[in-house]
Design a protein around this motif. Structure first.
Motif, PDB file in Angstrom:
ATOM      1  N   GLN A  43       0.704  -1.160   0.048  1.00  0.00           N
ATOM      2  CA  GLN A  43       0.011  -0.029  -0.183  1.00  0.00           C
ATOM      3  C   GLN A  43       0.869   1.358  -0.094  1.00  0.00           C
ATOM      4  OE1 GLN A  43      -2.645  -0.846   3.160  1.00  0.00           O
ATOM      5  NE2 GLN A  43      -4.377  -0.322   1.848  1.00  0.00           N
ATOM      6  N   ARG A  44       1.807   1.281   0.582  1.00  0.00           N
ATOM      7  CA  ARG A  44       2.607   2.526   0.914  1.00  0.00           C
ATOM      8  C   ARG A  44       3.430   2.450  -0.401  1.00  0.00           C
ATOM      9  NH1 ARG A  44      -0.378   1.429   4.469  1.00  0.00           N
ATOM     10  NH2 ARG A  44      -0.495   2.585   6.403  1.00  0.00           N
ATOM     11  N   VAL A  45       4.010   1.629  -1.043  1.00  0.00           N
ATOM     12  CA  VAL A  45       4.804   1.539  -2.199  1.00  0.00           C
ATOM     13  C   VAL A  45       3.886   2.236  -3.202  1.00  0.00           C
ATOM     14  CG1 VAL A  45       6.099   0.187  -4.066  1.00  0.00           C
ATOM     15  CG2 VAL A  45       6.683   0.026  -1.583  1.00  0.00           C
ATOM     16  N   THR A  46       2.561   1.539  -3.487  1.00  0.00           N
ATOM     17  CA  THR A  46       1.879   2.293  -4.623  1.00  0.00           C
ATOM     18  C   THR A  46       1.345   3.553  -4.270  1.00  0.00           C
ATOM     19  OG1 THR A  46      -0.175   1.126  -3.582  1.00  0.00           O
ATOM     20  CG2 THR A  46       0.897  -0.161  -5.359  1.00  0.00           C
ATOM     21  N   SER A  47       1.282   3.789  -2.997  1.00  0.00           N
ATOM     22  CA  SER A  47       0.876   5.361  -2.704  1.00  0.00           C
ATOM     23  C   SER A  47       1.988   6.252  -3.171  1.00  0.00           C
ATOM     24  CB  SER A  47       0.770   5.537  -1.110  1.00  0.00           C
ATOM     25  OG  SER A  47      -0.295   4.922  -0.829  1.00  0.00           O
ATOM     26  N   VAL A  48       3.332   5.910  -2.719  1.00  0.00           N
ATOM     27  CA  VAL A  48       4.444   6.668  -3.085  1.00  0.00           C
ATOM     28  C   VAL A  48       4.678   6.774  -4.648  1.00  0.00           C
ATOM     29  CG1 VAL A  48       6.923   6.872  -3.068  1.00  0.00           C
ATOM     30  CG2 VAL A  48       5.624   6.482  -1.130  1.00  0.00           C
ATOM     31  N   ALA A  49       4.462   5.772  -5.523  1.00  0.00           N
ATOM     32  CA  ALA A  49       4.397   5.434  -6.923  1.00  0.00           C
ATOM     33  C   ALA A  49       3.326   6.363  -7.384  1.00  0.00           C
ATOM     34  CB  ALA A  49       4.406   4.257  -7.214  1.00  0.00           C
ATOM     35  N   LEU A  50       2.041   6.611  -6.928  1.00  0.00           N
ATOM     36  CA  LEU A  50       1.149   7.371  -7.553  1.00  0.00           C
ATOM     37  C   LEU A  50       1.212   8.772  -7.193  1.00  0.00           C
ATOM     38  CD1 LEU A  50      -1.970   5.376  -6.039  1.00  0.00           C
ATOM     39  CD2 LEU A  50      -1.264   5.802  -8.764  1.00  0.00           C
ATOM     40  N   VAL A  51       2.221   9.276  -6.282  1.00  0.00           N
ATOM     41  CA  VAL A  51       2.401  10.674  -6.305  1.00  0.00           C
ATOM     42  C   VAL A  51       3.075  11.284  -7.592  1.00  0.00           C
ATOM     43  CG1 VAL A  51       3.620  12.398  -5.053  1.00  0.00           C
ATOM     44  CG2 VAL A  51       2.263  10.752  -3.773  1.00  0.00           C
ATOM     45  N   PRO A  52       4.244  10.870  -8.082  1.00  0.00           N
ATOM     46  CA  PRO A  52       4.515  11.476  -9.223  1.00  0.00           C
ATOM     47  C   PRO A  52       3.960  11.004 -10.422  1.00  0.00           C
ATOM     48  CG  PRO A  52       5.973   9.693  -8.546  1.00  0.00           C
ATOM     49  CD  PRO A  52       4.975  10.078  -7.576  1.00  0.00           C
ATOM     50  N   VAL A  76       0.600  10.945 -10.639  1.00  0.00           N
ATOM     51  CA  VAL A  76      -0.581  11.824 -10.494  1.00  0.00           C
ATOM     52  C   VAL A  76      -0.362  13.246 -10.909  1.00  0.00           C
ATOM     53  CG1 VAL A  76      -2.431  12.697  -9.041  1.00  0.00           C
ATOM     54  CG2 VAL A  76      -2.142  10.202  -9.039  1.00  0.00           C
ATOM     55  N   LEU A  77       0.925  13.646 -10.457  1.00  0.00           N
ATOM     56  CA  LEU A  77       1.490  15.074 -10.576  1.00  0.00           C
ATOM     57  C   LEU A  77       1.869  14.845 -12.294  1.00  0.00           C
ATOM     58  CD1 LEU A  77       3.775  15.665  -7.548  1.00  0.00           C
ATOM     59  CD2 LEU A  77       1.576  16.675  -8.445  1.00  0.00           C
ATOM     60  N   TRP A  78       2.451  13.987 -12.834  1.00  0.00           N
ATOM     61  CA  TRP A  78       2.594  13.797 -13.952  1.00  0.00           C
ATOM     62  C   TRP A  78       1.229  14.135 -15.064  1.00  0.00           C
ATOM     63  CZ3 TRP A  78       0.961  10.135 -17.309  1.00  0.00           C
ATOM     64  CH2 TRP A  78       1.246  10.152 -18.553  1.00  0.00           C
ATOM     65  N   PHE A  79       0.430  13.350 -14.528  1.00  0.00           N
ATOM     66  CA  PHE A  79      -0.843  13.295 -15.329  1.00  0.00           C
ATOM     67  C   PHE A  79      -1.681  14.555 -15.313  1.00  0.00           C
ATOM     68  CE2 PHE A  79      -5.583  12.131 -15.263  1.00  0.00           C
ATOM     69  CZ  PHE A  79      -5.513  11.596 -16.557  1.00  0.00           C
ATOM     70  N   ALA A  80      -1.699  15.447 -14.074  1.00  0.00           N
ATOM     71  CA  ALA A  80      -2.313  16.692 -14.162  1.00  0.00           C
ATOM     72  C   ALA A  80      -1.569  17.647 -14.761  1.00  0.00           C
ATOM     73  CB  ALA A  80      -2.244  17.011 -12.751  1.00  0.00           C
ATOM     74  N   PHE A  81      -0.238  17.610 -14.963  1.00  0.00           N
ATOM     75  CA  PHE A  81       0.572  18.554 -15.820  1.00  0.00           C
ATOM     76  C   PHE A  81       0.462  18.217 -17.282  1.00  0.00           C
ATOM     77  CE2 PHE A  81       3.015  19.790 -11.772  1.00  0.00           C
ATOM     78  CZ  PHE A  81       2.544  20.690 -11.748  1.00  0.00           C
ATOM     79  N   SER A  82       0.398  16.976 -17.620  1.00  0.00           N
ATOM     80  CA  SER A  82       0.130  16.557 -18.796  1.00  0.00           C
ATOM     81  C   SER A  82      -1.308  16.814 -19.572  1.00  0.00           C
ATOM     82  CB  SER A  82       0.399  14.983 -19.042  1.00  0.00           C
ATOM     83  OG  SER A  82       1.602  14.510 -18.673  1.00  0.00           O
ATOM     84  N   LEU A  83      -2.239  16.695 -18.477  1.00  0.00           N
ATOM     85  CA  LEU A  83      -3.545  17.187 -18.939  1.00  0.00           C
ATOM     86  C   LEU A  83      -3.744  18.561 -19.297  1.00  0.00           C
ATOM     87  CD1 LEU A  83      -6.081  14.889 -17.166  1.00  0.00           C
ATOM     88  CD2 LEU A  83      -5.310  14.954 -19.692  1.00  0.00           C
ATOM     89  N   LEU A  84      -2.891  19.405 -18.530  1.00  0.00           N
ATOM     90  CA  LEU A  84      -2.883  20.739 -18.555  1.00  0.00           C
ATOM     91  C   LEU A  84      -2.324  21.215 -19.782  1.00  0.00           C
ATOM     92  CD1 LEU A  84      -2.211  22.184 -14.942  1.00  0.00           C
ATOM     93  CD2 LEU A  84      -4.440  22.321 -16.271  1.00  0.00           C
ATOM     94  N   SER A  85      -1.294  20.324 -20.419  1.00  0.00           N
ATOM     95  CA  SER A  85      -0.357  20.973 -21.514  1.00  0.00           C
ATOM     96  C   SER A  85      -1.409  20.362 -22.950  1.00  0.00           C
ATOM     97  CB  SER A  85       0.757  20.007 -21.643  1.00  0.00           C
ATOM     98  OG  SER A  85       0.627  18.809 -21.694  1.00  0.00           O
ATOM     99  N   VAL A  86      -2.304  19.396 -22.868  1.00  0.00           N
ATOM    100  CA  VAL A  86      -3.054  18.892 -23.900  1.00  0.00           C
ATOM    101  C   VAL A  86      -4.660  19.428 -23.513  1.00  0.00           C
ATOM    102  CG1 VAL A  86      -1.426  17.246 -24.626  1.00  0.00           C
ATOM    103  CG2 VAL A  86      -3.476  16.736 -22.796  1.00  0.00           C
ATOM    104  N   SER A  87      -4.687  20.136 -22.689  1.00  0.00           N
ATOM    105  CA  SER A  87      -6.238  20.480 -22.468  1.00  0.00           C
ATOM    106  C   SER A  87      -6.931  21.305 -23.602  1.00  0.00           C
ATOM    107  CB  SER A  87      -6.365  21.340 -21.201  1.00  0.00           C
ATOM    108  OG  SER A  87      -5.617  22.639 -21.623  1.00  0.00           O
ATOM    109  N   HIS A  88      -6.409  22.011 -24.519  1.00  0.00           N
ATOM    110  CA  HIS A  88      -6.957  22.782 -25.634  1.00  0.00           C
ATOM    111  C   HIS A  88      -6.518  21.787 -26.807  1.00  0.00           C
ATOM    112  CE1 HIS A  88      -8.080  25.929 -23.236  1.00  0.00           C
ATOM    113  NE2 HIS A  88      -6.701  25.947 -22.785  1.00  0.00           N
ATOM    114  N   LEU A 108       3.934   5.900 -19.168  1.00  0.00           N
ATOM    115  CA  LEU A 108       3.410   6.454 -17.863  1.00  0.00           C
ATOM    116  C   LEU A 108       1.988   6.446 -17.623  1.00  0.00           C
ATOM    117  CD1 LEU A 108       5.758   9.572 -17.806  1.00  0.00           C
ATOM    118  CD2 LEU A 108       5.680   7.510 -16.339  1.00  0.00           C
ATOM    119  N   MET A 109       1.205   6.501 -18.606  1.00  0.00           N
ATOM    120  CA  MET A 109      -0.101   6.142 -18.514  1.00  0.00           C
ATOM    121  C   MET A 109      -0.655   5.130 -18.307  1.00  0.00           C
ATOM    122  SD  MET A 109      -2.942   8.196 -18.859  1.00  0.00           S
ATOM    123  CE  MET A 109      -2.768   9.478 -19.912  1.00  0.00           C
TER     124      MET A 109
END
Length: 125
Positions: A26-35, A37-49, A67-68
């Motif tokens: 659980q801890r390892v997957t939590s730590v892996a999800l942090v970067p 999810v951050l990559w996903f959020a920034f990526s969605l902002l870059s292709v939002s339009h 990464l997806m």
């Protein structure tokens, strides 16, 4: 009065030695999800339009597709681990607990496969 030793009484009452492994996963997957999810959020902002072709071009990059897929698989596995803990702690009849675990594992596995196929379909189109 019993002739069994205190150790003999205690055997079989402790942990199955699986809790620590589950906790670490659980801890390892939590730590892996942090970067991820951050990559996903920034990526969605870059292709939002972008239109579909622009998004498909972005996802056709092997790094973005990889990464997806890593995000999808890690998120579904983390959800499975979390639901297992909830069921084990709060569902009382054993049959209901095992039924909920099996159904949840099947549904999350199926959704994970569908999500990976969808990512590959868009990335390789």
């Amino acid at each position: 009065m019993s002739i069994r030793t205190p150790l003999a009484h205690a055997r079989g009452l402790g942990t199955a030695k699986d809790g620590t492994h589950h906790w670490w996963l659980q801890r390892v997957t939590s730590v892996a999800l942090v970067p991820l999810v951050l990559w996903f959020a920034f990526s969605l902002l870059s292709v939002s339009h972008a239109d579909y072709e622009g998004f498909q071009h972005w996802l056709s990059n092997p790094i973005n597709a990889g990464l997806m897929i890593a995000l999808v698989l890690t998120a579904f596995y983390h959800a499975n681990l979390g639901m297992q803990v909830i069921y084990e702690d709060y569902v009382q009849p054993e049959w209901a607990k095992y039924t909920a675990l099996l159904v949840t594992q099947f549904v999350l596995f199926l959704l994970g496969i569908i999500a990976v196929v969808a990512v590959l379909k868009v990335a390789l189109a």
